[in-house]
Design a protein around this motif. Sequence first.
Motif, PDB file in Angstrom:
ATOM      1  N   LEU A 223       0.523  -1.542  -0.021  1.00  0.00           N
ATOM      2  CA  LEU A 223      -0.125  -0.094   0.212  1.00  0.00           C
ATOM      3  C   LEU A 223       1.004   1.898  -0.176  1.00  0.00           C
ATOM      4  O   LEU A 223       0.189   2.233  -0.729  1.00  0.00           O
ATOM      5  N   ALA A 224       2.033   1.344   0.873  1.00  0.00           N
ATOM      6  CA  ALA A 224       2.627   2.344   0.749  1.00  0.00           C
ATOM      7  C   ALA A 224       3.619   2.734  -0.545  1.00  0.00           C
ATOM      8  O   ALA A 224       3.546   3.729  -0.623  1.00  0.00           O
ATOM      9  N   ALA A 248       8.983  -0.516   9.963  1.00  0.00           N
ATOM     10  CA  ALA A 248       9.965  -1.367   7.797  1.00  0.00           C
ATOM     11  C   ALA A 248       9.348  -0.962   6.985  1.00  0.00           C
ATOM     12  O   ALA A 248       9.747  -1.639   5.978  1.00  0.00           O
ATOM     13  N   SER A 249       7.788  -0.766   6.581  1.00  0.00           N
ATOM     14  CA  SER A 249       7.085  -0.983   6.171  1.00  0.00           C
ATOM     15  C   SER A 249       6.983   0.187   4.620  1.00  0.00           C
ATOM     16  O   SER A 249       5.918   0.141   3.616  1.00  0.00           O
ATOM     17  N   GLY A 250       6.866   1.261   5.698  1.00  0.00           N
ATOM     18  CA  GLY A 250       6.656   2.830   4.893  1.00  0.00           C
ATOM     19  C   GLY A 250       6.109   3.046   5.026  1.00  0.00           C
ATOM     20  O   GLY A 250       5.191   3.851   5.236  1.00  0.00           O
ATOM     21  N   LEU A 251       5.684   2.558   6.494  1.00  0.00           N
ATOM     22  CA  LEU A 251       4.405   3.396   7.208  1.00  0.00           C
ATOM     23  C   LEU A 251       4.997   4.590   7.787  1.00  0.00           C
ATOM     24  O   LEU A 251       6.518   5.063   7.525  1.00  0.00           O
ATOM     25  N   ALA A 252       4.714   6.061   8.122  1.00  0.00           N
ATOM     26  CA  ALA A 252       4.084   7.195   7.617  1.00  0.00           C
ATOM     27  C   ALA A 252       4.167   7.324   9.540  1.00  0.00           C
ATOM     28  O   ALA A 252       5.352   8.315  10.324  1.00  0.00           O
ATOM     29  N   VAL A 253       3.523   6.854   9.701  1.00  0.00           N
ATOM     30  CA  VAL A 253       3.203   7.667  10.909  1.00  0.00           C
ATOM     31  C   VAL A 253       2.805   6.638  12.401  1.00  0.00           C
ATOM     32  O   VAL A 253       1.255   5.361  11.686  1.00  0.00           O
ATOM     33  N   ALA A 254       3.399   6.746  13.162  1.00  0.00           N
ATOM     34  CA  ALA A 254       3.067   5.068  14.205  1.00  0.00           C
ATOM     35  C   ALA A 254       2.380   6.167  14.903  1.00  0.00           C
ATOM     36  O   ALA A 254       2.178   6.892  15.907  1.00  0.00           O
ATOM     37  N   GLN A 255       1.243   4.736  15.577  1.00  0.00           N
ATOM     38  CA  GLN A 255       0.408   5.693  16.276  1.00  0.00           C
ATOM     39  C   GLN A 255       0.281   4.563  17.821  1.00  0.00           C
ATOM     40  O   GLN A 255      -0.954   4.007  17.880  1.00  0.00           O
ATOM     41  N   GLU A 275      11.520   6.213  15.269  1.00  0.00           N
ATOM     42  CA  GLU A 275      12.351   7.248  14.655  1.00  0.00           C
ATOM     43  C   GLU A 275      13.514   6.689  13.543  1.00  0.00           C
ATOM     44  O   GLU A 275      14.473   7.242  12.515  1.00  0.00           O
ATOM     45  N   LEU A 276      13.936   5.691  14.312  1.00  0.00           N
ATOM     46  CA  LEU A 276      14.897   5.027  12.763  1.00  0.00           C
ATOM     47  C   LEU A 276      14.812   4.748  11.775  1.00  0.00           C
ATOM     48  O   LEU A 276      15.187   4.642  11.080  1.00  0.00           O
ATOM     49  N   HIS A 277      13.510   4.778  11.682  1.00  0.00           N
ATOM     50  CA  HIS A 277      12.463   4.635  10.205  1.00  0.00           C
ATOM     51  C   HIS A 277      12.347   5.591  10.031  1.00  0.00           C
ATOM     52  O   HIS A 277      11.368   5.554   8.687  1.00  0.00           O
ATOM     53  N   GLY A 278      12.577   7.262  10.288  1.00  0.00           N
ATOM     54  CA  GLY A 278      11.575   7.848   9.777  1.00  0.00           C
ATOM     55  C   GLY A 278      10.873   8.228  10.149  1.00  0.00           C
ATOM     56  O   GLY A 278       9.775   9.168   9.135  1.00  0.00           O
ATOM     57  N   VAL A 279       9.956   7.342  11.076  1.00  0.00           N
ATOM     58  CA  VAL A 279       8.329   7.758  10.927  1.00  0.00           C
ATOM     59  C   VAL A 279       7.878   7.963  12.472  1.00  0.00           C
ATOM     60  O   VAL A 279       8.569   8.381  13.556  1.00  0.00           O
ATOM     61  N   ALA A 280       6.944   9.456  12.422  1.00  0.00           N
ATOM     62  CA  ALA A 280       6.328  10.089  12.788  1.00  0.00           C
ATOM     63  C   ALA A 280       5.828   8.921  14.199  1.00  0.00           C
ATOM     64  O   ALA A 280       4.652   8.311  13.823  1.00  0.00           O
ATOM     65  N   LEU A 281       6.009  10.246  15.029  1.00  0.00           N
ATOM     66  CA  LEU A 281       4.746   9.451  15.873  1.00  0.00           C
ATOM     67  C   LEU A 281       3.034  10.625  16.725  1.00  0.00           C
ATOM     68  O   LEU A 281       3.024  11.336  16.491  1.00  0.00           O
TER      69      LEU A 281
END
Length: 381
Positions: A223-224, A248-255, A275-281
């Motif tokens: 999907l990403a 590591a899947s291309g997720l943009a935002v972790a919730q 943060e290691l994967h460039g994902v926001a919280l």
Amino acid sequence: MRITSLETFLVAPRWLFLKVGTDEGVTGWGEPVVEGRAATVRTAVHELADQLVGQDPLRIEHHWQVLSKGGFYRGGPVLSSAVAGIDQALWDIAGKVHGVPVHQLLGGHVRDRARVYAWIGGDEPAELAEQARAQVEAGFTAVKLNGSGRLRPIDSQAQTRAVLERAAAVREVLGPERDFAIDFHGRVSPAMARRLLPLLEPLHPLFVEEPVLPEHAGELRRLAQSTAVPLACGERLYSRWDFREVLASGLAVAQPDVSHAGGISEVRRIAALAELHGVALAPHCPLGPIALAASLQLAFAVPNFLIQEQSLGIHYHAGAELLDYLVDPAPFRFTDGHAARPTGPGLGIEIDEAAVRRAAELGHRWRNPVWFDADGGFAEW
């Protein structure tokens, strides 16, 4: 200092509060709850109390390890939520002992204010537009809405159009300077997600939440790669191990939810892994005042924080509101769509214990709706 008691309170509309007492009179509050399974989590909290009474409350990490791993069977929403509420309460005690807010114990604040968003409901585009306008007038710069009602695994052109019309109505009210997020709520199959996400791109949503169910997380990478819409998930993931492959899947935002995913201690670790994967919280929090206070402590300590969910006026509330259990609502007075940095010790709020005890005399038995399709088969809510 030693822990002397753990008291739990079922309070409307659908929450469970926890008070941890000590022999020096310092108390901490937490919110251990699974919505619709509050009584089950309450039992888990009191089972875990055997490991806590008589112990030093300031050994927070030690207690987290023992409570999470000491029972042999690990993880899942009930245990992780019970641990989460206890963890919040122990951080609250630690902050009060040291006379500082929890974010100070986590290394100090990394921002001066934290952006928050408001929920809007309504089944029709006109209702959504009206509610979005009201939130703009209240000062919010971002809102979130459910993207649809119940959907079949592969649904009609009319249902596709209905999703787009909802989003378009909100975008028209917000204009290009404000944001909206769409919650698919796990109601959308991978096939429907592949159909809907490209069509939503011109409307520029801040993110689409739970584009597929957690058990279909293996579809997130595909999907990403297929859309420019930022994808978000995590409210039904309960540890850093649950998040490991997803991040590591291309997720943009972790919730992650601070009341579900092991509390302040574990959500901070999830944030660092993100943060290691460039994902926001963007912590999940359609819950009560203690969960929100704990989430905001993280918002001010975590570098990759994006935006905070909060439940003022949310459609789940009936008979009680977020501010009803606070002595002073000032920490949750938002200005220009932002929360000010909390400066009070611990979680930064003062719980009105008398109000909590009154509410607990009535308790609650909140259950989420169970939906069925027109053919009588189960449908995701």
